[in-house]
Design an enzyme around this catalytic site. Structure first.
Site, PDB file in Angstrom:
ATOM      1  N   GLU A 127       0.833  -1.199   0.000  1.00  0.00           N
ATOM      2  CA  GLU A 127       0.000   0.000   0.000  1.00  0.00           C
ATOM      3  C   GLU A 127       0.865   1.245   0.000  1.00  0.00           C
ATOM      4  O   GLU A 127       1.945   1.236   0.575  1.00  0.00           O
ATOM      5  CB  GLU A 127      -0.819   0.066   1.297  1.00  0.00           C
ATOM      6  CG  GLU A 127      -1.773  -1.050   1.471  1.00  0.00           C
ATOM      7  CD  GLU A 127      -2.495  -0.970   2.809  1.00  0.00           C
ATOM      8  OE1 GLU A 127      -2.549   0.114   3.415  1.00  0.00           O
ATOM      9  OE2 GLU A 127      -3.005  -2.008   3.229  1.00  0.00           O
ATOM     10  N   CYS A 163      -1.110  -3.506  15.352  1.00  0.00           N
ATOM     11  CA  CYS A 163      -0.922  -3.133  13.948  1.00  0.00           C
ATOM     12  C   CYS A 163      -1.459  -4.202  13.006  1.00  0.00           C
ATOM     13  O   CYS A 163      -1.337  -5.400  13.276  1.00  0.00           O
ATOM     14  CB  CYS A 163       0.578  -2.905  13.714  1.00  0.00           C
ATOM     15  SG  CYS A 163       0.975  -2.463  12.020  1.00  0.00           S
ATOM     16  N   GLY A 208       5.816  -2.313   6.976  1.00  0.00           N
ATOM     17  CA  GLY A 208       7.198  -2.780   7.041  1.00  0.00           C
ATOM     18  C   GLY A 208       8.068  -1.963   7.965  1.00  0.00           C
ATOM     19  O   GLY A 208       7.704  -0.861   8.377  1.00  0.00           O
ATOM     20  N   GLU A 209       9.215  -2.530   8.302  1.00  0.00           N
ATOM     21  CA  GLU A 209      10.182  -1.835   9.150  1.00  0.00           C
ATOM     22  C   GLU A 209      11.351  -1.406   8.251  1.00  0.00           C
ATOM     23  O   GLU A 209      12.146  -2.248   7.815  1.00  0.00           O
ATOM     24  CB  GLU A 209      10.639  -2.775  10.273  1.00  0.00           C
ATOM     25  CG  GLU A 209      11.794  -2.267  11.092  1.00  0.00           C
ATOM     26  CD  GLU A 209      11.688  -0.804  11.544  1.00  0.00           C
ATOM     27  OE1 GLU A 209      10.650  -0.397  12.088  1.00  0.00           O
ATOM     28  OE2 GLU A 209      12.662  -0.059  11.326  1.00  0.00           O
ATOM     29  N   SER A 235      10.500   6.312   9.696  1.00  0.00           N
ATOM     30  CA  SER A 235       9.932   5.935  10.991  1.00  0.00           C
ATOM     31  C   SER A 235      10.354   4.510  11.335  1.00  0.00           C
ATOM     32  O   SER A 235      10.236   3.601  10.520  1.00  0.00           O
ATOM     33  CB  SER A 235       8.409   6.021  10.895  1.00  0.00           C
ATOM     34  OG  SER A 235       7.813   5.543  12.072  1.00  0.00           O
ATOM     35  N   SER A 243       8.748   5.102  16.830  1.00  0.00           N
ATOM     36  CA  SER A 243       7.458   4.634  17.330  1.00  0.00           C
ATOM     37  C   SER A 243       7.676   4.169  18.760  1.00  0.00           C
ATOM     38  O   SER A 243       8.216   3.090  18.985  1.00  0.00           O
ATOM     39  CB  SER A 243       6.949   3.475  16.473  1.00  0.00           C
ATOM     40  OG  SER A 243       6.698   3.948  15.168  1.00  0.00           O
ATOM     41  N   LEU A 244       7.293   4.999  19.704  1.00  0.00           N
ATOM     42  CA  LEU A 244       7.608   4.711  21.108  1.00  0.00           C
ATOM     43  C   LEU A 244       6.445   3.979  21.782  1.00  0.00           C
ATOM     44  O   LEU A 244       6.609   2.871  22.279  1.00  0.00           O
ATOM     45  CB  LEU A 244       7.938   6.030  21.823  1.00  0.00           C
ATOM     46  CG  LEU A 244       8.548   5.898  23.207  1.00  0.00           C
ATOM     47  CD1 LEU A 244       9.886   5.193  23.156  1.00  0.00           C
ATOM     48  CD2 LEU A 244       8.709   7.289  23.840  1.00  0.00           C
ATOM     49  N   CYS A 255      -2.509   1.601   8.944  1.00  0.00           N
ATOM     50  CA  CYS A 255      -1.462   0.748   8.376  1.00  0.00           C
ATOM     51  C   CYS A 255      -1.930  -0.656   8.008  1.00  0.00           C
ATOM     52  O   CYS A 255      -2.385  -1.394   8.861  1.00  0.00           O
ATOM     53  CB  CYS A 255      -0.334   0.609   9.379  1.00  0.00           C
ATOM     54  SG  CYS A 255       0.219   2.173   9.967  1.00  0.00           S
TER      55      CYS A 255
END
Ligand code: SAH
Length: 365
Positions: A91, A118, A174-175, A204, A227-228, A355
């Site tokens: 996406e 998520c 994704g990371e 991010s 992203s805490l 997401c």
């Protein structure tokens, strides 16, 4: 399988075109269209029809195809579901804002991080995206902007004619710091080919410490977002398994090293999560007043901006969105303690812009 012209070098593209019995200069014309994001050859108006038809039969423009396009009711947010050549789906989201046209790109098909709130990670990680594939997400958005934006749509301040992508956020599925090399390759090209300045790019991460140091080594002055989602390790580990590997203190130390190097403000993302109790009432999970105080202490003195994100509902996930009052109370405590923060405006909730939702729902259909 059809040849993807976007992935060819200039020399390869020239050979491909001359092998079809066409003059060399057509390759440069086609490259120009590819960089504008042309989804097919029929759009290439200065190419003779016969060649366009020939190309349509043997080749493909980009390594992605649009499967679905959803436009929010206000016309500001466009979400694309794209299919890759191995049928994986990703996406990307185009957001027309007052400060510019921003694209949120995915860096992986799926995600391995397992964050409990998520949707992107529910089906696991399929694979890393290539540099070309990530870049194509921007080109799809660029084509959309140039070909569908009308005068009524929101335009960046001071530049009423700007229909170009101006900002990139690597905040989709994704990371990114598990695919650092390709993400960096993509950003280098976005900067070089599309002239998008480093300061308008944000990456991010859930907090992959060695990846943050890779960004430091790379040396470009982009923005970093962490992203805490929790002010202490115990709480964070319940929602983000990656916290078992990289603790908050180490993540924030790496983030400080990054932002000090570039003199940038760090962005902290904090999702506000609730849970339903047995009576169906929403109780606060990570956004009680006490946690707001803890977060203030953790971030005290840091050059950062906290983005508060009320959780976007994902049916498969066992959380709830806190009430507007709870969100504002949390923000008020941060402000009282001198922490810069804002509540992220929700965009495109009517088109499932949280997401990974579109991709997930399409798989379920
Ligand atoms: N892996 C990276 C980038 C992708 S996630 C990262 O973790 O930062 C982008 C942001 O969206 C993260 O802050 C993530 O925690 C948040 N997010 C994920 N699911 C969400 C949901 N359902 N509602 C609101 N924000 C969500």
């Amino acid at each position: 399988m059809k040849q993807i012209l976007f992935s060819l070098t200039d020399a390869e593209l020239q050979k491909f075109i001359t092998d079809l019995g066409e003059p060399k200069f057509r390759a440069a014309q086609i490259r120009d269209w590819l960089l504008r994001g042309a989804p097919d050859f029929m759009s290439m108006k200065n190419i003779p029809l016969a060649l366009r038809e020939k190309l349509e039969a043997v080749a493909q423009t980009l390594p992605v195809k649009i499967v679905k396009k959803l436009v929010s009711a206000d016309g500001e947010t466009t979400k694309f579901l794209l299919e890759l050549n191995d049928s994986e789906q990703i996406e990307c989201v185009l957001m027309r804002t007052t400060y510019g046209n921003s694209v949120c790109v995915s860096s992986q098909a799926g995600c391995a991080m397992g964050c409990k709130f998520c949707a992107s990670t529910l089906l696991g990680l399929k694979r890393n995206l290539t540099t070309d594939e990530i870049f194509s997400e921007i080109l799809v958005a660029q084509w959309e902007l140039r070909n569908t934006t009308d005068d009524k749509q929101i335009k960046p301040n001071g530049d009423p004619n700007n229909n170009d992508v101006s900002h990139i956020v690597v905040m989709g599925t994704g990371e990114p710091l598990q695919n650092t090399e390709n993400v960096i390759g993509f950003l280098e090209r976005a900067n070089h080919d599309l002239n998008i300045s480093w300061r308008r790019i944000t990456v991010s991460t859930c907090g992959i410490v060695p990846g943050i140091y890779d960004l430091i080594k790379w040396g470009r002055p982009i923005n970093l977002a962490i992203s805490l989602h929790a002010p202490d390790d115990n709480l964070r580990s319940t929602v983000m398994p990656i916290n078992n590997k990289y603790k908050i203190a180490d993540v924030l130390k790496a983030a400080d090293d990054f932002t000090n190097l570039h003199n940038r403000q760090l962005m902290i993302e904090y999702i506000l999560l609730g849970k339903k109790d047995e009576n169906g009432e929403t109780i606060l999970y990570n956004c009680t007043p006490e946690y707001a105080e803890d977060l203030s202490k953790l971030l005290h003195g840091k050059n950062c901006m906290v983005n508060l994100i009320p959780w976007n509902t994902v049916d498969e996930r066992d959380f709830a969105s806190p009430s507007g009052n709870a969100v504002h109370r949390f923000q008020d405590i941060l402000i009282k303690n001198g922490i810069h923060c804002r509540i992220r405006r929700e965009r495109g909730t009517d088109i499932g812009s949280a997401c990974g939702q579109l991709r997930l729902n399409n798989k379920k259909d």
